[in-house]
Design a protein around this motif. Structure first.
Motif, PDB file in Angstrom:
ATOM      1  N   PHE A  88      18.524 -12.591 -32.739  1.00  0.00           N
ATOM      2  CA  PHE A  88      18.624 -12.235 -31.323  1.00  0.00           C
ATOM      3  C   PHE A  88      19.410 -13.274 -30.531  1.00  0.00           C
ATOM      4  CE2 PHE A  88      16.949 -12.441 -26.969  1.00  0.00           C
ATOM      5  CZ  PHE A  88      17.235 -11.152 -26.546  1.00  0.00           C
ATOM      6  N   LEU A  89      19.039 -14.545 -30.668  1.00  0.00           N
ATOM      7  CA  LEU A  89      19.709 -15.595 -29.895  1.00  0.00           C
ATOM      8  C   LEU A  89      21.143 -15.803 -30.367  1.00  0.00           C
ATOM      9  CD1 LEU A  89      16.859 -18.257 -29.552  1.00  0.00           C
ATOM     10  CD2 LEU A  89      17.584 -16.542 -27.892  1.00  0.00           C
ATOM     11  N   GLY A  90      21.366 -15.705 -31.673  1.00  0.00           N
ATOM     12  CA  GLY A  90      22.718 -15.877 -32.193  1.00  0.00           C
ATOM     13  C   GLY A  90      23.663 -14.789 -31.717  1.00  0.00           C
ATOM     14  N   ILE A  91      23.220 -13.532 -31.798  1.00  0.00           N
ATOM     15  CA  ILE A  91      24.062 -12.424 -31.341  1.00  0.00           C
ATOM     16  C   ILE A  91      24.281 -12.508 -29.839  1.00  0.00           C
ATOM     17  CG2 ILE A  91      24.169  -9.910 -31.093  1.00  0.00           C
ATOM     18  CD1 ILE A  91      22.624  -9.718 -33.740  1.00  0.00           C
ATOM     19  N   LEU A  92      23.233 -12.855 -29.100  1.00  0.00           N
ATOM     20  CA  LEU A  92      23.369 -12.987 -27.646  1.00  0.00           C
ATOM     21  C   LEU A  92      24.396 -14.059 -27.295  1.00  0.00           C
ATOM     22  CD1 LEU A  92      22.387 -12.167 -24.833  1.00  0.00           C
ATOM     23  CD2 LEU A  92      20.582 -13.891 -25.045  1.00  0.00           C
ATOM     24  N   ALA A  93      24.328 -15.202 -27.978  1.00  0.00           N
ATOM     25  CA  ALA A  93      25.287 -16.283 -27.717  1.00  0.00           C
ATOM     26  C   ALA A  93      26.703 -15.855 -28.064  1.00  0.00           C
ATOM     27  CB  ALA A  93      24.893 -17.528 -28.515  1.00  0.00           C
ATOM     28  N   PHE A  94      26.879 -15.199 -29.201  1.00  0.00           N
ATOM     29  CA  PHE A  94      28.205 -14.715 -29.591  1.00  0.00           C
ATOM     30  C   PHE A  94      28.736 -13.700 -28.572  1.00  0.00           C
ATOM     31  CE2 PHE A  94      27.970 -15.544 -34.468  1.00  0.00           C
ATOM     32  CZ  PHE A  94      28.119 -16.890 -34.221  1.00  0.00           C
ATOM     33  N   ASN A  95      27.876 -12.786 -28.144  1.00  0.00           N
ATOM     34  CA  ASN A  95      28.303 -11.754 -27.187  1.00  0.00           C
ATOM     35  C   ASN A  95      28.767 -12.364 -25.872  1.00  0.00           C
ATOM     36  OD1 ASN A  95      27.611  -9.849 -29.090  1.00  0.00           O
ATOM     37  ND2 ASN A  95      25.788  -9.115 -28.032  1.00  0.00           N
ATOM     38  N   MET A  96      28.089 -13.418 -25.441  1.00  0.00           N
ATOM     39  CA  MET A  96      28.401 -14.019 -24.150  1.00  0.00           C
ATOM     40  C   MET A  96      29.718 -14.786 -24.151  1.00  0.00           C
ATOM     41  SD  MET A  96      26.223 -13.096 -21.950  1.00  0.00           S
ATOM     42  CE  MET A  96      24.581 -12.387 -21.802  1.00  0.00           C
ATOM     43  N   PHE A 121      25.018  -7.014 -19.232  1.00  0.00           N
ATOM     44  CA  PHE A 121      23.848  -6.208 -19.600  1.00  0.00           C
ATOM     45  C   PHE A 121      24.000  -5.649 -21.014  1.00  0.00           C
ATOM     46  CE2 PHE A 121      22.227  -1.806 -19.894  1.00  0.00           C
ATOM     47  CZ  PHE A 121      20.861  -2.072 -19.852  1.00  0.00           C
ATOM     48  N   VAL A 122      25.179  -5.141 -21.346  1.00  0.00           N
ATOM     49  CA  VAL A 122      25.424  -4.587 -22.680  1.00  0.00           C
ATOM     50  C   VAL A 122      25.315  -5.671 -23.748  1.00  0.00           C
ATOM     51  CG1 VAL A 122      27.179  -3.538 -24.180  1.00  0.00           C
ATOM     52  CG2 VAL A 122      26.816  -2.653 -21.870  1.00  0.00           C
ATOM     53  N   ALA A 123      25.808  -6.868 -23.440  1.00  0.00           N
ATOM     54  CA  ALA A 123      25.737  -7.974 -24.398  1.00  0.00           C
ATOM     55  C   ALA A 123      24.292  -8.284 -24.760  1.00  0.00           C
ATOM     56  CB  ALA A 123      26.414  -9.215 -23.815  1.00  0.00           C
ATOM     57  N   ALA A 124      23.416  -8.332 -23.740  1.00  0.00           N
ATOM     58  CA  ALA A 124      21.996  -8.578 -23.995  1.00  0.00           C
ATOM     59  C   ALA A 124      21.352  -7.385 -24.698  1.00  0.00           C
ATOM     60  CB  ALA A 124      21.274  -8.878 -22.684  1.00  0.00           C
ATOM     61  N   LEU A 125      21.723  -6.182 -24.272  1.00  0.00           N
ATOM     62  CA  LEU A 125      21.147  -4.972 -24.862  1.00  0.00           C
ATOM     63  C   LEU A 125      21.497  -4.854 -26.338  1.00  0.00           C
ATOM     64  CD1 LEU A 125      19.651  -2.269 -24.508  1.00  0.00           C
ATOM     65  CD2 LEU A 125      21.858  -1.237 -23.890  1.00  0.00           C
ATOM     66  N   GLN A 126      22.734  -5.156 -26.703  1.00  0.00           N
ATOM     67  CA  GLN A 126      23.138  -5.027 -28.100  1.00  0.00           C
ATOM     68  C   GLN A 126      22.443  -6.059 -28.986  1.00  0.00           C
ATOM     69  OE1 GLN A 126      24.843  -2.537 -29.539  1.00  0.00           O
ATOM     70  NE2 GLN A 126      24.702  -1.661 -27.489  1.00  0.00           N
ATOM     71  N   ALA A 127      22.189  -7.248 -28.451  1.00  0.00           N
ATOM     72  CA  ALA A 127      21.410  -8.238 -29.210  1.00  0.00           C
ATOM     73  C   ALA A 127      20.000  -7.714 -29.447  1.00  0.00           C
ATOM     74  CB  ALA A 127      21.375  -9.566 -28.457  1.00  0.00           C
ATOM     75  N   TYR A 128      19.434  -7.095 -28.421  1.00  0.00           N
ATOM     76  CA  TYR A 128      18.080  -6.521 -28.546  1.00  0.00           C
ATOM     77  C   TYR A 128      18.059  -5.357 -29.526  1.00  0.00           C
ATOM     78  CZ  TYR A 128      14.006  -3.720 -27.280  1.00  0.00           C
ATOM     79  OH  TYR A 128      12.849  -2.965 -27.325  1.00  0.00           O
ATOM     80  N   VAL A 129      19.029  -4.451 -29.426  1.00  0.00           N
ATOM     81  CA  VAL A 129      19.072  -3.276 -30.303  1.00  0.00           C
ATOM     82  C   VAL A 129      19.213  -3.691 -31.758  1.00  0.00           C
ATOM     83  CG1 VAL A 129      20.453  -1.260 -30.953  1.00  0.00           C
ATOM     84  CG2 VAL A 129      19.921  -1.681 -28.546  1.00  0.00           C
ATOM     85  N   PHE A 130      20.111  -4.619 -32.032  1.00  0.00           N
ATOM     86  CA  PHE A 130      20.320  -5.072 -33.413  1.00  0.00           C
ATOM     87  C   PHE A 130      19.026  -5.678 -33.960  1.00  0.00           C
ATOM     88  CE2 PHE A 130      21.656  -7.598 -36.948  1.00  0.00           C
ATOM     89  CZ  PHE A 130      22.833  -7.034 -37.414  1.00  0.00           C
ATOM     90  N   THR A 131      18.361  -6.500 -33.143  1.00  0.00           N
ATOM     91  CA  THR A 131      17.151  -7.182 -33.604  1.00  0.00           C
ATOM     92  C   THR A 131      15.998  -6.213 -33.796  1.00  0.00           C
ATOM     93  OG1 THR A 131      17.875  -9.129 -32.339  1.00  0.00           O
ATOM     94  CG2 THR A 131      15.613  -9.123 -33.137  1.00  0.00           C
ATOM     95  N   ILE A 132      15.824  -5.274 -32.879  1.00  0.00           N
ATOM     96  CA  ILE A 132      14.686  -4.362 -33.005  1.00  0.00           C
ATOM     97  C   ILE A 132      14.899  -3.375 -34.149  1.00  0.00           C
ATOM     98  CG2 ILE A 132      15.402  -2.506 -31.422  1.00  0.00           C
ATOM     99  CD1 ILE A 132      12.475  -2.606 -30.347  1.00  0.00           C
ATOM    100  N   LEU A 133      16.144  -2.986 -34.420  1.00  0.00           N
ATOM    101  CA  LEU A 133      16.409  -2.131 -35.569  1.00  0.00           C
ATOM    102  C   LEU A 133      16.114  -2.874 -36.872  1.00  0.00           C
ATOM    103  CD1 LEU A 133      19.662  -0.205 -34.574  1.00  0.00           C
ATOM    104  CD2 LEU A 133      17.372   0.731 -34.873  1.00  0.00           C
ATOM    105  N   THR A 134      16.459  -4.161 -36.913  1.00  0.00           N
ATOM    106  CA  THR A 134      16.111  -4.972 -38.080  1.00  0.00           C
ATOM    107  C   THR A 134      14.599  -5.005 -38.269  1.00  0.00           C
ATOM    108  OG1 THR A 134      18.067  -6.361 -37.745  1.00  0.00           O
ATOM    109  CG2 THR A 134      16.325  -7.249 -39.141  1.00  0.00           C
TER     110      THR A 134
END
Length: 262
Positions: A101-109, A237-250
């Motif tokens: 979650f934190l890694g994807i969020l950081a990359f997205n930002m 918002f999308v950057a945070a949402l995609q980190a959440y979606v990827f993590t919750i699907l995992t």
């Protein structure tokens, strides 16, 4: 309208070439270093520094930095790991889910950092690696819980499947579980970040073009600039949402792997 003014101001729309930037260092070698690698390095370094600085002096009454970190960790732990997988198994996977979650969020930002202007997750090579991590994690969880044979049976032949349909269902479930899951994780993340980058660059390119046209089209530059600002907020918002979606699907895939029957 663009053609008559081509000699005065040239319009430069975004292209797929944005995702293949030139080398900054070591060009032509296996260690070629590009803007994408720089974005990864900066995102990772900043994330590690934030985590270290915010947690090196923990207090009973947390400061602002500690509160933010505790909120993020608590969010992944309570709202993703425990809520989806369950308290017993969820706690085991909090570290890997939090890292994702934190890694994807950081990359997205990184797409909002001046001079970088591109998220590493908009390049498919990065999202493939993230999807492989998720893929290996849920397969490991299932095999560790059930063993190879039972895990494969649970994954390929759901409980209550008629014997005559078992071969067909097994093929469908194999494709769904072991092919579509990593592919969908990869494409969902990369396409959202890629399209967001292209649209944002298009809006800023249009603003630049209209502003320097010095004719009737110049009046459109405040409109496209305003849309750019609104789209930046939406993209955050999308950057945070995609980190959440990827993590919750995992987490969902892990839960399905450790479940007794499904």
């Amino acid at each position: 309208m663009i053609a008559p003014m081509a000699d005065e101001v040239e319009f430069h729309p975004p292209s797929i070439g944005d995702f293949f930037p030139g080398a900054l260092l070591f060009e032509g070698t296996p260690f070629e270093f590009t803007r994408i690698h720089l974005a990864q390095l900066i995102a990772t370094t900043v994330l590690v520094l934030i985590l270290v600085l915010a947690t090196r002096n923990l207090k009973v009454v947390p400061g602002r930095g500690q509160q933010i970190i505790e909120f993020l960790f608590g969010f992944v732990r309570e709202q993703i790991a425990i809520q989806v997988i369950g308290e017993k198994d969820g706690k085991r996977f909090v570290p890997i889910l939090t890292s994702l979650f934190l890694g994807i969020l950081a990359f997205n930002m990184m797409g909002f950092v001046p001079g970088i202007n591109i998220a590493p997750t908009s390049v498919i090579g990065i999202t493939i690696v993230l999807a492989v991590i998720a893929y290996v994690t849920f397969i490991y969880a299932g095999i560790k819980r059930h063993g190879v044979g039972r895990f494969m049976k649970n994954s390929l032949v759901p409980s209550g499947t008629p014997v005559v349909l078992s071969p067909l269902i097994a093929v469908i479930e194999f494709i769904s579980t072991f092919v579509f899951r990593p592919v969908s994780l990869t494409l969902r993340l990369v396409m959202n970040m890629l399209v967001g980058h292209l649209l944002l660059v298009l809006l800023f390119a249009a603003t630049h073009f209209f502003l320097l046209s010095f004719n009737a089209l110049t009046a459109l530059s405040p409109v496209t600039l305003g849309l750019s600002i609104v789209f930046i907020l939406y993209k955050i918002f999308v950057a945070a949402l995609q980190a959440y979606v990827f993590t919750i699907l995992t987490a969902v895939y892990i839960q399905l792997a450790v479940a007794e029957e499904h």
